[in-house]
Each structure stands twice: as C-alpha cells, then as structure tokens.
Write a protein that holds these residues in place. Structure first.
Motif, PDB file in Angstrom:
ATOM      1  N   GLN A  65       0.837  -1.202   0.000  1.00 11.58           N
ATOM      2  CA  GLN A  65       0.000   0.000   0.000  1.00 11.58           C
ATOM      3  C   GLN A  65       0.868   1.247   0.000  1.00 11.58           C
ATOM      4  O   GLN A  65       2.040   1.196   0.357  1.00 11.58           O
ATOM      5  N   THR A  66       0.269   2.370  -0.431  1.00  8.87           N
ATOM      6  CA  THR A  66       0.924   3.679  -0.339  1.00  8.87           C
ATOM      7  C   THR A  66      -0.156   4.724  -0.022  1.00  8.87           C
ATOM      8  O   THR A  66      -1.347   4.480  -0.258  1.00  8.87           O
ATOM      9  N   PRO A  67       0.227   5.903   0.474  1.00  9.57           N
ATOM     10  CA  PRO A  67      -0.760   6.970   0.691  1.00  9.57           C
ATOM     11  C   PRO A  67      -1.379   7.398  -0.633  1.00  9.57           C
ATOM     12  O   PRO A  67      -0.786   7.230  -1.703  1.00  9.57           O
ATOM     13  N   ILE A  68      -2.571   7.965  -0.555  1.00  8.93           N
ATOM     14  CA  ILE A  68      -3.291   8.367  -1.767  1.00  8.93           C
ATOM     15  C   ILE A  68      -2.505   9.422  -2.550  1.00  8.93           C
ATOM     16  O   ILE A  68      -2.600   9.495  -3.776  1.00  8.93           O
ATOM     17  N   GLU A  69      -1.699  10.234  -1.830  1.00 19.28           N
ATOM     18  CA  GLU A  69      -0.914  11.279  -2.498  1.00 19.28           C
ATOM     19  C   GLU A  69       0.104  10.693  -3.471  1.00 19.28           C
ATOM     20  O   GLU A  69       0.550  11.375  -4.393  1.00 19.28           O
ATOM     21  N   GLN A  70       0.487   9.422  -3.267  1.00 19.88           N
ATOM     22  CA  GLN A  70       1.477   8.785  -4.132  1.00 19.88           C
ATOM     23  C   GLN A  70       0.819   7.854  -5.167  1.00 19.88           C
ATOM     24  O   GLN A  70       1.491   7.048  -5.802  1.00 19.88           O
ATOM     25  N   SER A  71      -0.482   7.974  -5.344  1.00 21.89           N
ATOM     26  CA  SER A  71      -1.210   7.035  -6.194  1.00 21.89           C
ATOM     27  C   SER A  71      -1.287   7.514  -7.641  1.00 21.89           C
ATOM     28  O   SER A  71      -1.994   8.473  -7.963  1.00 21.89           O
ATOM     29  N   ILE A  72      -0.566   6.827  -8.503  1.00 30.26           N
ATOM     30  CA  ILE A  72      -0.704   7.067  -9.941  1.00 30.26           C
ATOM     31  C   ILE A  72      -2.045   6.503 -10.416  1.00 30.26           C
ATOM     32  O   ILE A  72      -2.703   7.073 -11.288  1.00 30.26           O
ATOM     33  N   CYS A  73      -2.443   5.411  -9.785  1.00 30.62           N
ATOM     34  CA  CYS A  73      -3.707   4.762 -10.174  1.00 30.62           C
ATOM     35  C   CYS A  73      -4.908   5.670  -9.936  1.00 30.62           C
ATOM     36  O   CYS A  73      -5.910   5.579 -10.653  1.00 30.62           O
ATOM     37  N   ASN A  93       5.243  16.293 -14.909  1.00 28.15           N
ATOM     38  CA  ASN A  93       5.329  17.129 -13.703  1.00 28.15           C
ATOM     39  C   ASN A  93       4.453  16.634 -12.556  1.00 28.15           C
ATOM     40  O   ASN A  93       4.606  17.053 -11.419  1.00 28.15           O
ATOM     41  N   ARG A  94       3.511  15.721 -12.840  1.00 24.56           N
ATOM     42  CA  ARG A  94       2.687  15.149 -11.768  1.00 24.56           C
ATOM     43  C   ARG A  94       3.452  14.099 -10.963  1.00 24.56           C
ATOM     44  O   ARG A  94       3.160  13.870  -9.778  1.00 24.56           O
ATOM     45  N   PHE A  95       4.463  13.470 -11.601  1.00 17.17           N
ATOM     46  CA  PHE A  95       5.091  12.299 -10.969  1.00 17.17           C
ATOM     47  C   PHE A  95       6.617  12.365 -10.919  1.00 17.17           C
ATOM     48  O   PHE A  95       7.253  11.440 -10.433  1.00 17.17           O
ATOM     49  N   GLU A  96       7.206  13.474 -11.387  1.00 17.47           N
ATOM     50  CA  GLU A  96       8.669  13.532 -11.459  1.00 17.47           C
ATOM     51  C   GLU A  96       9.334  13.435 -10.092  1.00 17.47           C
ATOM     52  O   GLU A  96      10.486  12.989  -9.988  1.00 17.47           O
ATOM     53  N   ASN A  97       8.593  13.807  -9.032  1.00 15.02           N
ATOM     54  CA  ASN A  97       9.152  13.700  -7.677  1.00 15.02           C
ATOM     55  C   ASN A  97       8.555  12.549  -6.871  1.00 15.02           C
ATOM     56  O   ASN A  97       8.676  12.504  -5.644  1.00 15.02           O
ATOM     57  N   HIS A  98       7.888  11.635  -7.558  1.00 16.06           N
ATOM     58  CA  HIS A  98       7.288  10.477  -6.878  1.00 16.06           C
ATOM     59  C   HIS A  98       8.385   9.626  -6.245  1.00 16.06           C
ATOM     60  O   HIS A  98       9.433   9.386  -6.870  1.00 16.06           O
ATOM     61  N   PRO A  99       8.179   9.160  -4.981  1.00 17.62           N
ATOM     62  CA  PRO A  99       9.222   8.382  -4.293  1.00 17.62           C
ATOM     63  C   PRO A  99       9.699   7.160  -5.077  1.00 17.62           C
ATOM     64  O   PRO A  99      10.876   6.778  -4.991  1.00 17.62           O
ATOM     65  N   MET A 100       8.791   6.528  -5.844  1.00 20.57           N
ATOM     66  CA  MET A 100       9.176   5.323  -6.585  1.00 20.57           C
ATOM     67  C   MET A 100       9.792   5.667  -7.938  1.00 20.57           C
ATOM     68  O   MET A 100      10.258   4.777  -8.654  1.00 20.57           O
ATOM     69  N   VAL A 101       9.771   6.958  -8.311  1.00 23.13           N
ATOM     70  CA  VAL A 101      10.430   7.418  -9.537  1.00 23.13           C
ATOM     71  C   VAL A 101      11.859   7.850  -9.231  1.00 23.13           C
ATOM     72  O   VAL A 101      12.815   7.436  -9.902  1.00 23.13           O
ATOM     73  N   ILE A 102      12.001   8.664  -8.174  1.00 19.30           N
ATOM     74  CA  ILE A 102      13.345   9.146  -7.826  1.00 19.30           C
ATOM     75  C   ILE A 102      14.115   8.142  -6.972  1.00 19.30           C
ATOM     76  O   ILE A 102      15.334   8.190  -6.888  1.00 19.30           O
ATOM     77  N   LYS A 106      12.759   2.941  -9.046  1.00 13.22           N
ATOM     78  CA  LYS A 106      13.038   3.868 -10.156  1.00 13.22           C
ATOM     79  C   LYS A 106      12.166   3.541 -11.387  1.00 13.22           C
ATOM     80  O   LYS A 106      12.654   3.210 -12.468  1.00 13.22           O
ATOM     81  N   ILE A 107      10.865   3.654 -11.186  1.00 13.33           N
ATOM     82  CA  ILE A 107       9.946   3.311 -12.266  1.00 13.33           C
ATOM     83  C   ILE A 107       9.910   4.419 -13.312  1.00 13.33           C
ATOM     84  O   ILE A 107      10.091   5.606 -13.006  1.00 13.33           O
ATOM     85  N   VAL A 108       9.669   4.010 -14.549  1.00 10.19           N
ATOM     86  CA  VAL A 108       9.667   4.948 -15.674  1.00 10.19           C
ATOM     87  C   VAL A 108       8.341   4.878 -16.437  1.00 10.19           C
ATOM     88  O   VAL A 108       7.707   5.899 -16.690  1.00 10.19           O
TER      89      VAL A 108
END
Length: 396
Positions: A65-73, A93-102, A106-108
């Motif tokens: 699980q993750t908080p709703i703020e980190q939800s791409i879905c 710009n919606r996801f460039e600072n997402h914890p699982m991106v940076i 490191k999802i792309v």
C-alpha cells in the motif's frame, strides 16, 4: 461529482470486503500473467479509497500500500478514459518527484486500466510498470483490458458470495423461528384437543344409556371432527418438519424402522390384519427423523386407501447403485387415476372427500419436501383399483 464518486467507491469497497486481505492465488495469477504478456517487471491490482491505495496483488515489488498522495492509479480513475499510459514518469510534472520514480525501484513507464464495477463505479486499476521506456502493442493493451474485466468479475463474485452467505444466515434464522413456532403451535393446539377428547369420552360413558340415536349420531360427528383436527395438527407438524435442517449422519436400520412404524400404525386393526412383506433393507447413514416422516406417511397412505373388506398388503424393498439407495413401497390399494398423478405431491391437494377417506392433503407434500432436503427424488406409478408403487431415492 468527484466527491459523490468517492462516497460510492468507498461503499463499494466495503461491500467487497477486500481491503487489507491476505494475498490470494487467483489475483496473483492475473498480475503474473499481465507482467508476462507485457514484458514488464511489475504488475499491480490496486484498490483506491479516500486515504490510500491497497495492492491486492503486487507482482515484482514487496510493498502492499501507499498513501493516496502517491497514487498514480488514482489519476487513472479520475481520467475517465479506457486506460492511462505514461511513457516517462520522470518528465511528467505530476510524478517527477514520486518516491518510486526518484528512488527504488526507479519506475519509468506506467500503463493502467481502470477497474469498473457492474454499476459503473471506478474503484481501482490493473497496471503494468517498467523501469525503462516501452510501448505496448494494441494486442497487449486489449489483453490487459480483458484481464481487468476478470478482476472485476472475481470481486463482484466475492460480493455476491457475501450477500448469499448473509441471506443464508437470515433464512436459517427464519427457519429456526418457524420450526419453534410449529412445535409450540402443535403442542398448544393439541393440549385443548386432548382435553375435549377426554371430556367427550366422559360424557359418552355417563350418558350413553339416556341418549337417543340422534344424540349418539351428533356425538359421533363431534368426536370424529376432534380426531380429524388432531390429525391435521400432526400433519401440519410433519409438514413443518419437512423444512427443518436434518442431521444426515445418523446410522439408521431401515428394516427395524419400517417394522416399528408398521406395528404402530396397525396395532388397532382387529380384522383384516394388514400384511407387511420386507426384503433385506439396508442400514444407511442418513436422517432418522426424515426417514421416519417418509415411511410413516407412505405406509399410512397404503393402509388407508383400501377398498372395504380387503386385507392391506404392503411390500417394502430396496436396491442400490454406486450413488444412491432406491426404496420402493408397493401396496394393493385403490390406486390413483393417471390424471391425478401430477398433483398428489402438492400441499392440500386431496383426491377424495372426508367421508370417503379422512386426511389433510399434507402427507405426500411433506414426503417430497423431506426427500428433496436429502437431495433425493420421489415418483409414483399407479393404476385405478390396482395399487400404487412409490419409489424414492436417497444419496449414499
């Protein structure tokens, strides 16, 4: 509008009872298949509520699980599109600072298909994720859409199972209440009848010498109606028992059971003593109360529906196959006309008036219900003035 959708989504997820449940193979198989079809290292079944997203199945990552703020879905659901594809999360710009991106993993690349209930409520996604840029073919996209429908189907089936279980418990509760009511009603109705019967006998013994023929006839009518009422109460009780949940694990010696029932039903016969012919009947595992209701009614009918002066003869036999016991009760009674064979198992259906043969029309209906509760069957063959054969089966 979005707030209304959130309320509907939260209510739907409560009905699914899926949040925070343990992993299940059928969902894990779908994410594994999605990852394989799309050649991605990660696939997720995600359910989204107001505060967080829960991964019912997570192939390729360990978090659930993750908080709703980190939800791409959540963005996939809000898009109201058939799917959401983001080819490079690092430059969005919606996801460039997402914890699982940076950070790890490191999802792309992201491709998500919304999960939409039968009522049109979007509540989650089936998504595939890669750590490098890729592009899915139309065949892969359509395959994911098909798998998303299977996820919805499984969840809707889960909801229906919960509803069915709740309905079953409710029915069991009603059934128990009705059973208790039937027993109490039968007891309370029979008590005053027994009292009336006793006082009638006292009146008869006290006044028999002073009554004329008309009085005796009236008394006989009263006495017969009291007895008929008592029999009706007993028949209603048997019919109520036919709806009971029976213990199917009793060891029943059917030969002893049939013999005891026959003796009880014929003990008052003084002339034309009925005859019982028994083959080797088996000892089976079933419900003793259910079998008692069945044999009691079938044998009682075989004794009752006889032409005057004839000696009743009843044959009870049994055969078997791999799956079931096949019992047969054959009599030499008045038989049943072919046109009436289709209705004799219906409650309160009587083929004779009370002056010919007394009864309530519930006996065979109770038999059929009890046999069906045992997952068996019953049928009859008969000819007018040439007896009847009732055949019923009981699963082993």
């Amino acid at each position: 509008m979005w707030k209304e959708n959130e309320i509907l989504r939260s209510r739907l997820l409560e009905e699914y009872k899926i949040f925070d449940t343990s992993p299940e193979q059928m969902y894990d198989d779908i994410t594994a298949m999605a990852a394989s079809i799309c050649n991605t290292p990660i696939a997720l079944i995600t359910l989204v509520d107001k505060h967080r997203q829960f991964f019912k199945s997570h192939f390729g990552i360990e978090i659930n699980q993750t908080p709703i703020e980190q939800s791409i879905c959540n963005h996939t659901i809000k898009s109201n599109e058939a799917f959401l594809e983001i080819k490079d999360l690092r430059i969005d710009n919606r996801f460039e600072n997402h914890p699982m991106v940076i950070g790890e993993p490191k999802i792309v690349y992201y491709f998500g298909v919304p999960l939409i209930s039968e009522d049109g409520i979007p509540f989650g996604t089936l998504s595939v994720i890669n750590t490098k840029i890729q592009e899915l073919t139309n065949i892969q996209k359509n395959a994911l859409k098909g798998l998303a429908k299977q996820v919805v189907y499984l969840l809707e089936l889960r909801k229906k199972n919960f509803l069915l279980e709740a309905y079953r418990r409710k029915l069991e509760g009603h059934s128990k209440v009705m059973e208790e009511f039937a027993f109490i009603a039968a007891h309370d109705l029979r008590s005053p009848l027994r009292g009336v019967n006793s006082f009638l006998k006292l009146l008869e013994s006290k006044n028999d010498h002073s009554w004329d023929e008309k009085d005796k006839q009236y008394f006989s009518f009263i006495f017969e109606n009291v007895q008929r009422m008592d029999k009706l109460v007993l028949d209603l009780l048997d019919y109520a028992k036919s709806y009971m949940t029976h213990n199917h694990n009793a060891i029943v010696n059917t030969k002893e059971l049939v013999s005891d029932i026959f003796k009880g039903l014929t003990k008052e016969y003084t002339i034309n003593r009925p005859e019982l012919l028994l083959s080797e009947l088996p000892t089976i595992i079933s419900s003793e109360i259910a079998l008692t209701i069945i044999f009691q009614n079938l044998i009682a009918n075989a004794l009752k529906y006889q032409s005057g002066g004839k000696t009743p003869k009843i044959e009870v036999s049994c055969k078997e196959n791999e799956a079931e016991w096949i019992f047969e009760i054959k009599d030499n009674g008045i038989g049943i006309e072919q046109d009436n064979l289709a209705i004799i198992f219906e409650p309160f259906k009587r083929l004779h008036n009370q002056s010919e043969f007394s009864g309530s029309g519930l006996g065979l209906a109770a038999c059929k219900k009890v046999i069906e509760s045992l997952k068996g069957t019953i049928k009859v063959t008969s000819e007018k003035n040439n007896g009847s054969r009732f055949i019923f089966t009981i699963p082993k």
